[in-house]
Write a protein that holds these residues in place. Structure first.
Motif, PDB file in Angstrom:
ATOM      1  N   ASN A   1       0.748  -1.240  -0.109  1.00 29.08           N
ATOM      2  CA  ASN A   1       0.098  -0.083   0.053  1.00 29.08           C
ATOM      3  C   ASN A   1       0.745   1.220   0.012  1.00 29.08           C
ATOM      4  O   ASN A   1       1.991   1.183   0.353  1.00 29.08           O
TER       5      ASN A   1
ATOM      6  N   GLN B   1      -4.023   3.044  -4.726  1.00 25.16           N
ATOM      7  CA  GLN B   1      -3.864   3.096  -3.286  1.00 25.16           C
ATOM      8  C   GLN B   1      -2.741   1.823  -3.164  1.00 25.16           C
ATOM      9  O   GLN B   1      -2.377   1.485  -1.904  1.00 25.16           O
TER      10      GLN B   1
ATOM     11  N   PRO C   1      -2.802   5.110   3.114  1.00 22.82           N
ATOM     12  CA  PRO C   1      -3.928   4.545   2.094  1.00 22.82           C
ATOM     13  C   PRO C   1      -5.124   5.201   2.587  1.00 22.82           C
ATOM     14  O   PRO C   1      -5.588   5.210   3.766  1.00 22.82           O
TER      15      PRO C   1
END
Length: 264
Positions: A177, A255, A181
């Motif tokens: 990530n 993300q 995120p």
């Protein structure tokens, strides 16, 4: 207890939900969410499993990347080892095998219950041709009792361990990530996944649970326990662990970073 209450295990360093059955099962539903489908497709495009090879799926979850490896090879891989710290995922892999095309045996696709935060000691050096991981290695955790603080030691050690188990020229494809995120954005982009699933109520319940786990993950990442790092930092760590060249792109509704490195 609420239907979305979270299971937990407790250690001196803090709560850990990852080994819990309920946490594992909640994340099985993400396979129906469009952002995850995007990430799965992007990861699959960078995978090139070949006949006779052995691959390792780190943090396998419900086994979606294991499926990609097996089916993209046409069932010609020697073995896929699906490793995860949640014992419930053994059941997911057992249900997955007979649905694969072609069907895989328990020897060809096998589950390994282990916590990669402690390394990959169960895997021999130079034993794998490829390693794949989906949004998992960032959760390798190490706590220093003396300083009462989280460190990046386990994360860095895991990258080195991946290099150890890979043969020269072996491929490492993984996603992590982005810093901070936005789980709400992922949830929003994924809500029409409810129309793709055969169990919409379960999908909605698990989506809510994943949002609650996401709050925990971000809080712990800010403490230094988990590692939502920038792309240049991850790339530098990969090179330090003996990988190059390093490729990267963005996926998962913006993300997640996807990386591919070759063991030099």
């Amino acid at each position: 207890m609420s239907t979305v209450a979270l299971d937990r295990t407790q250690s001196p360093a803090g709560v850990n939900y990852w080994p819990d059955d309920r946490c594992a099962k909640a994340f099985w539903s993400q396979r129906d969410a469009p952002p995850y489908q995007q990430l799965l497709a992007d990861t699959a495009a960078w995978l090139d499993p070949r006949a006779g090879e052995r691959w390792l799926d780190l943090g396998c979850g419900g086994g979606q990347l294991t499926r990609v490896l097996w089916e993209k090879s046409g069932g010609t891989l020697h073995e896929v080892v699906a490793l995860d710290c949640a014992a419930a995922n053994a059941d997911a892999l057992a249900r997955l095998r007979p649905t694969l095309q072609p069907v895989a045996s328990a020897r060809q696709v096998r589950f390994l219950h282990a916590d990669f935060s402690h390394g990959l000691g169960a895997c021999a050096a130079d034993s794998c041709d490829g390693v794949v991981s989906g949004l998992a290695i960032q959760y390798a955790e190490s706590y220093c009792a003396e300083s009462a603080a989280w460190t990046t030691d386990a994360y860095d050690r895991l990258l080195t361990e991946v290099g150890r188990v890979l043969r020269t020229g072996g491929r490492f494809v993984f996603s992590v990530n982005v810093p901070e995120p936005n789980w709400l954005w992922v949830a929003f982009r994924g809500m029409h996944g409810v129309f793709r699933t055969q169990k919409p109520l379960r999908f909605l319940k698990n989506s809510l649970r994943m949002l609650r786990y996401g709050t925990w993950l971000k809080r712990e990442a800010r403490k230094g326990r988990f590692h939502y790092l920038s792309a240049p930092v991850v790339a530098d760590k990969l090179r330090a662990a003996g990988f190059g060249p390093v490729e990267q792109r963005v996926s998962f509704a913006g993300q997640a970073f996807l990386f591919r490195g070759i063991k030099e």
